[in-house]
Design a protein around this motif. Structure first.
Motif, mmCIF file in Angstrom:
data_model
loop_
_atom_site.group_PDB
_atom_site.id
_atom_site.type_symbol
_atom_site.label_atom_id
_atom_site.label_comp_id
_atom_site.label_asym_id
_atom_site.label_seq_id
_atom_site.Cartn_x
_atom_site.Cartn_y
_atom_site.Cartn_z
ATOM 1 N N VAL B 181 53.228 -29.569 -66.794
ATOM 2 C CA VAL B 181 52.793 -30.172 -65.532
ATOM 3 C C VAL B 181 51.910 -29.189 -64.759
ATOM 4 C CG1 VAL B 181 53.570 -31.057 -63.298
ATOM 5 C CG2 VAL B 181 54.751 -31.736 -65.380
ATOM 6 N N GLY B 182 52.284 -27.899 -64.819
ATOM 7 C CA GLY B 182 51.479 -26.889 -64.138
ATOM 8 C C GLY B 182 50.057 -26.866 -64.671
ATOM 9 N N ILE B 183 49.921 -26.935 -65.996
ATOM 10 C CA ILE B 183 48.579 -26.936 -66.592
ATOM 11 C C ILE B 183 47.817 -28.196 -66.167
ATOM 12 C CG2 ILE B 183 47.346 -27.186 -68.790
ATOM 13 C CD1 ILE B 183 49.473 -25.268 -69.956
ATOM 14 N N VAL B 184 48.519 -29.339 -66.186
ATOM 15 C CA VAL B 184 47.870 -30.581 -65.771
ATOM 16 C C VAL B 184 47.358 -30.454 -64.338
ATOM 17 C CG1 VAL B 184 48.326 -32.996 -65.145
ATOM 18 C CG2 VAL B 184 49.112 -32.110 -67.338
ATOM 19 N N LEU B 185 48.166 -29.845 -63.465
ATOM 20 C CA LEU B 185 47.780 -29.760 -62.056
ATOM 21 C C LEU B 185 46.620 -28.800 -61.824
ATOM 22 C CD1 LEU B 185 51.164 -29.810 -60.097
ATOM 23 C CD2 LEU B 185 49.464 -31.608 -60.292
ATOM 24 N N THR B 186 46.610 -27.677 -62.554
ATOM 25 C CA THR B 186 45.607 -26.659 -62.230
ATOM 26 C C THR B 186 44.385 -26.712 -63.136
ATOM 27 O OG1 THR B 186 46.834 -25.126 -63.619
ATOM 28 C CG2 THR B 186 47.214 -24.987 -61.249
ATOM 29 N N ARG B 187 44.517 -27.315 -64.328
ATOM 30 C CA ARG B 187 43.415 -27.219 -65.278
ATOM 31 C C ARG B 187 42.717 -28.542 -65.590
ATOM 32 N NH1 ARG B 187 43.587 -22.681 -64.447
ATOM 33 N NH2 ARG B 187 44.570 -20.963 -65.564
ATOM 34 N N THR B 188 43.317 -29.670 -65.186
ATOM 35 C CA THR B 188 42.687 -30.937 -65.569
ATOM 36 C C THR B 188 42.039 -31.611 -64.364
ATOM 37 O OG1 THR B 188 44.613 -32.302 -65.086
ATOM 38 C CG2 THR B 188 44.492 -31.321 -67.287
ATOM 39 N N ARG B 189 41.190 -32.572 -64.700
ATOM 40 C CA ARG B 189 40.517 -33.299 -63.640
ATOM 41 C C ARG B 189 41.531 -34.064 -62.798
ATOM 42 N NH1 ARG B 189 35.689 -37.395 -64.609
ATOM 43 N NH2 ARG B 189 36.158 -36.767 -66.720
ATOM 44 N N PHE B 190 42.535 -34.658 -63.489
ATOM 45 C CA PHE B 190 43.566 -35.396 -62.747
ATOM 46 C C PHE B 190 44.226 -34.517 -61.687
ATOM 47 C CE2 PHE B 190 48.187 -35.988 -62.411
ATOM 48 C CZ PHE B 190 48.215 -37.176 -61.708
ATOM 49 N N GLY B 191 44.565 -33.262 -62.088
ATOM 50 C CA GLY B 191 45.230 -32.351 -61.162
ATOM 51 C C GLY B 191 44.398 -32.072 -59.928
ATOM 52 N N HIS B 192 43.106 -31.806 -60.160
ATOM 53 C CA HIS B 192 42.220 -31.513 -59.031
ATOM 54 C C HIS B 192 42.067 -32.728 -58.132
ATOM 55 C CE1 HIS B 192 40.298 -28.070 -61.528
ATOM 56 N NE2 HIS B 192 41.520 -27.807 -61.125
ATOM 57 N N HIS B 193 41.954 -33.902 -58.769
ATOM 58 C CA HIS B 193 41.844 -35.124 -57.971
ATOM 59 C C HIS B 193 43.096 -35.338 -57.138
ATOM 60 C CE1 HIS B 193 38.491 -37.205 -60.506
ATOM 61 N NE2 HIS B 193 38.094 -36.108 -59.888
ATOM 62 N N LEU B 194 44.256 -35.054 -57.747
ATOM 63 C CA LEU B 194 45.523 -35.252 -57.040
ATOM 64 C C LEU B 194 45.591 -34.368 -55.787
ATOM 65 C CD1 LEU B 194 48.268 -36.739 -57.225
ATOM 66 C CD2 LEU B 194 49.174 -34.681 -58.294
ATOM 67 N N LEU B 195 45.206 -33.088 -55.939
ATOM 68 C CA LEU B 195 45.194 -32.187 -54.780
ATOM 69 C C LEU B 195 44.243 -32.697 -53.712
ATOM 70 C CD1 LEU B 195 45.358 -28.855 -56.696
ATOM 71 C CD2 LEU B 195 46.703 -29.291 -54.671
ATOM 72 N N ALA B 196 43.100 -33.230 -54.158
ATOM 73 C CA ALA B 196 42.119 -33.733 -53.204
ATOM 74 C C ALA B 196 42.677 -34.941 -52.451
ATOM 75 C CB ALA B 196 40.831 -34.113 -53.931
ATOM 76 N N VAL B 197 43.317 -35.857 -53.190
ATOM 77 C CA VAL B 197 43.875 -37.062 -52.563
ATOM 78 C C VAL B 197 44.961 -36.672 -51.559
ATOM 79 C CG1 VAL B 197 45.234 -39.150 -52.968
ATOM 80 C CG2 VAL B 197 43.356 -38.580 -54.494
ATOM 81 N N GLY B 198 45.792 -35.710 -51.938
ATOM 82 C CA GLY B 198 46.852 -35.271 -51.034
ATOM 83 C C GLY B 198 46.312 -34.558 -49.818
ATOM 84 N N GLY B 199 45.225 -33.805 -50.004
ATOM 85 C CA GLY B 199 44.653 -33.049 -48.893
ATOM 86 C C GLY B 199 44.005 -33.960 -47.867
ATOM 87 N N ASP B 200 43.146 -34.846 -48.327
ATOM 88 C CA ASP B 200 42.479 -35.777 -47.415
ATOM 89 C C ASP B 200 42.011 -36.991 -48.202
ATOM 90 O OD1 ASP B 200 40.875 -37.158 -45.665
ATOM 91 O OD2 ASP B 200 40.267 -35.346 -44.603
ATOM 92 N N PRO B 201 42.776 -38.082 -48.135
ATOM 93 C CA PRO B 201 42.462 -39.268 -48.948
ATOM 94 C C PRO B 201 41.062 -39.804 -48.684
ATOM 95 C CG PRO B 201 44.547 -39.543 -47.775
ATOM 96 C CD PRO B 201 43.941 -38.271 -47.284
ATOM 97 N N GLN B 202 40.670 -39.772 -47.417
ATOM 98 C CA GLN B 202 39.364 -40.304 -47.033
ATOM 99 C C GLN B 202 38.246 -39.522 -47.736
ATOM 100 O OE1 GLN B 202 39.841 -42.765 -44.901
ATOM 101 N NE2 GLN B 202 37.716 -43.438 -44.833
ATOM 102 N N VAL B 203 38.331 -38.201 -47.610
ATOM 103 C CA VAL B 203 37.311 -37.344 -48.217
ATOM 104 C C VAL B 203 37.312 -37.518 -49.733
ATOM 105 C CG1 VAL B 203 36.623 -34.952 -48.632
ATOM 106 C CG2 VAL B 203 37.378 -35.655 -46.359
ATOM 107 N N ALA B 204 38.529 -37.604 -50.311
ATOM 108 C CA ALA B 204 38.624 -37.772 -51.755
ATOM 109 C C ALA B 204 37.919 -39.051 -52.186
ATOM 110 C CB ALA B 204 40.094 -37.802 -52.182
ATOM 111 N N ARG B 205 38.176 -40.125 -51.464
ATOM 112 C CA ARG B 205 37.583 -41.414 -51.829
ATOM 113 C C ARG B 205 36.056 -41.324 -51.742
ATOM 114 N NH1 ARG B 205 39.706 -44.646 -48.200
ATOM 115 N NH2 ARG B 205 41.715 -44.692 -49.263
ATOM 116 N N LEU B 206 35.589 -40.717 -50.662
ATOM 117 C CA LEU B 206 34.134 -40.624 -50.479
ATOM 118 C C LEU B 206 33.502 -39.715 -51.529
ATOM 119 C CD1 LEU B 206 33.943 -40.482 -46.599
ATOM 120 C CD2 LEU B 206 33.484 -42.411 -48.106
#
Lengths: 327, 324
Positions: B181-206
């Motif tokens: 799970v750690g690798i998925v979170l830090t090394r994959t596109r999904f992980g980066h997207h997840l952090l972005a969505v959690g940080g600011d959903p609006q910005v992530a969507r845009l």
């Protein structure tokens, strides 16, 4: 400071009340119709009054939880607080009538004190309220078991129990008027007044956007802490009613925190803060109780009730989420 | 961009391990003075077993919390998974893999439902997952009065009790899952997207992230981890247990572990390593208090205080860093 607060509030077009209450009123009406179909005399004054009396504790808790939620926080400790208070009351009163009033005062004071601690830890130490009140829940449950060596001791006096289970007999119009309904009315009036006061509006502002509220001169920490104190007081009132109605047990308050939060959300109050009215929250609690009574009358087996409850909550909240998106 | 997103997660990690080391040191001292032994084989083994169960749930919980959501249905998913696994296996080794597969499938289905309710129906995650939890509770209470089914003996021997030295296989499973799970979170596109969505959903969507899909996947992963914890508990207990999840307080404890590990409840910041630290911290406190033969109720009080205190210290450090 005062002026700043007023100006902030003057620019807020969002008045608490009215519009947001439609979905919960519709749901309540539907459930009441279903109830009367099955049990035509449910709407008779006396049975309606005893129903309100039974629902009083959860409605009071929902009112308290409303203030915390509209300020953008959670209070997960109320269920364990109710349990702790009922058990403590029984041990302190120990069936001695003369100790009733001092203990009632002590319960209210300790409820407020627990709320104060929750509030101070959340605002001053910046611990997320989810964690603060979860910790408080663990502490209260552990402490109350510890203090009573694993089994409730003592007993409540009849004077204490009358709040939850006695009534004025032969009242005009309604027949039997439970004390609990009067307590509920008093709490409801107080809650609505608070909601409409300067405090209530600053609280909504603090929940909606803490930064903006802070910059406009609202003492966010102060009003949020007050909200937790109100929730603690509400738990004390609920404990007095529950202790009277159903007696002493370690299960007295089990699960009430989720019940209260669910009721508040059903009533159209947004988790995360800043939106909703206390009337909606109390109506949400009434609706939840109506749902339970309905399932009782229709003979839904106990275990399935939780499933039905879950389904209805999901449905109701999904529908209102859809409405607010459209708006 | 990716370094900016992963950096806070790394910085947040050490705090909890310092706390863990301090706890163990102080605990060792106190237990030794008390005349006991903290680091003997049996305490270490039971500590790691406790950590394995809670850890699997908490690693999954980390994923949804980082995405700005949370899952309060995990306790019921754990119970459901033990029952599905044990009833499918019927005490035979032949059905071991199908049993595990079915349990994970059922868990993933619950996660999918959670995710769809949160994203498509727009229900707040707290209410959505409590609601799904109530549905599962109704199903479990209605269908089961006590333990049911029998776990395959091979699974009991391997996942339930097998050890490598003092380290149970189940704990190794936790480490493997956490690493994955750690690798998925830090090394994959999904992980980066997840952090972005959690940080600011609006910005992530845009920025072109498909928020809904990311969150649904996060919820499925979370439930899968809870399901895996259920399989482990079925192996440990030898049968399905309808109330093991709620009695273990897996819902609230897993969130506590996640927050202790430095993941922000609001989302957008955190990582799995911290969560594993948080789980070890909770399990160590448990082990120390057990060694001191502290009353079960006192233990609960102390645990409550420690959770609040640890998070308060965290919050203070975070505030100082932010320069308030």
């Amino acid at each position: 400071m005062r002026i700043a607060e007023r100006r902030l509030l003057a620019t807020r077009p969002h008045r608490p009340g009215t519009g947001g209450l439609v979905p919960i009123l519709v749901l309540l009406a539907v459930l009441l119709v279903l109830l009367t179909v099955r049990q035509p005399d449910f709407l008779a004054p006396s049975s309606l009054m005893s129903f309100l009396g039974r629902s009083a504790p959860i409605i009071v808790l929902a009112a308290g939880q409303y203030f915390v939620i509209v300020a953008g926080e959670f209070d997960l400790s109320v269920g364990s607080l109710v349990t702790a208070q009922v058990v403590v009351a029984a041990r302190l009163i120990d069936s001695e009538p003369s100790r009733t009033w001092p203990v009632v005062v002590l319960l209210l004071a300790s409820g407020a004190a627990v709320g104060l601690v929750n509030g101070l830890v959340t605002t001053r130490l910046r611990v997320s309220s989810f964690i603060t009140t979860l910790g408080m829940y663990l502490i209260l449950v552990g402490a109350v078991y510890l203090w009573s060596d694993g089994a409730p001791k003592g007993g409540l006096s009849e004077e204490f129990r009358r709040f939850g289970r006695r009534a004025f007999e032969d009242v005009v119009l309604v027949g039997r008027l439970p004390f609990a309904v009067l307590v509920l009315l008093a709490v409801a009036v107080l809650a609505v007044l608070l909601n409409r006061s300067d405090f209530g509006r600053t609280l909504v502002a603090a929940g909606g956007n803490p930064r903006t509220a802070e910059l406009s001169g609202v003492r966010v920490h102060h009003v949020k802490t007050m909200a937790f104190v109100l929730s603690g007081l509400a738990a004390a009132v609920a404990a007095i009613l529950i202790g009277g109605y159903s007696g002493v047990s370690f299960q007295a308050g089990a699960g009430l925190e989720f019940g209260a939060i669910t009721a508040v959300v059903l009533g159209g109050v947004a988790l995360g803060g800043g939106r909703g009215s206390v009337v909606g929250a109390m109506l949400g609690a009434l609706t939840l109780e109506t749902l339970f009574t309905l399932m009782n009358f229709y003979g839904v087996p106990g275990a399935l009730r939780t499933a039905v409850q879950g389904a209805i909550i999901l449905l109701a909240v999904a529908v209102s989420a859809r409405r607010s998106v459209r708006r | 961009m990716s370094t900016a997103l992963t950096l806070p997660a790394r910085r947040a990690t050490p705090g909890v391990f310092v706390a863990l080391a301090l706890t163990l040191a102080v605990g060792w001292l106190v237990v030794t003075v008390d005349g006991g032994q903290l680091f003997n084989q049996s305490t270490t083994v039971s500590l790691l077993h406790v950590a394995a169960g809670l850890g699997l749930v908490a690693v999954g919980q980390t994923v949804v919390v980082i995405g700005g959501s949370l899952d309060l249905s995990v306790a019921y998913v754990v119970s459901l998974s033990t029952l599905v696994a044990a009833e499918a296996m019927q005490g035979g080794d032949a059905a071991l893999l199908p049993g595990v597969g079915l349990a994970l499938l059922a868990s993933a289905a619950v996660g999918l439902l959670n995710g769809l309710l949160v994203t498509k129906a727009g229900i707040n995650a707290f209410i959505a997952t409590v609601g799904v939890g109530l549905l599962l509770k109704g199903y479990l209470d209605n269908g089961y009065d006590g333990p049911a089914g029998r776990t395959s003996p091979a699974l009991v021997q391997s996942l339930g009790y097998q050890r490598v030295g003092p380290v149970p296989v189940s704990f190794l499973l936790l480490l493997a899952v956490a690493a994955a799970v750690g690798i998925v979170l830090t090394r994959t596109r999904f992980g980066h997207h997840l952090l972005a969505v959690g940080g600011d959903p609006q910005v992530a969507r845009l920025s072109g992230v498909r928020n809904d899909r990311v969150l649904v996947i996060a919820h499925v992963l979370c439930s899968l981890c809870a399901g895996l914890a259920g399989v482990y508990l079925a192996a440990r207990l030898g049968s399905g247990a309808p109330r093991v999840g709620t009695e273990g307080l897996y819902d609230l404890e897993s969130i506590a572990a996640v927050v202790l590990g430095g993941t922000a409840l609001a989302g957008g910041r955190g990582g799995v390593a911290g969560t594993v630290g948080g789980v070890l911290l909770l399990a160590s406190i448990d082990a120390i208090l057990n060694q001191l033969e502290v009353d079960a109720f006192v233990k609960q009080v102390i645990r409550g205080v420690i959770i609040i205190a640890a998070v308060a210290v965290h919050a203070r450090r975070a505030v100082r860093k932010a320069g308030w």
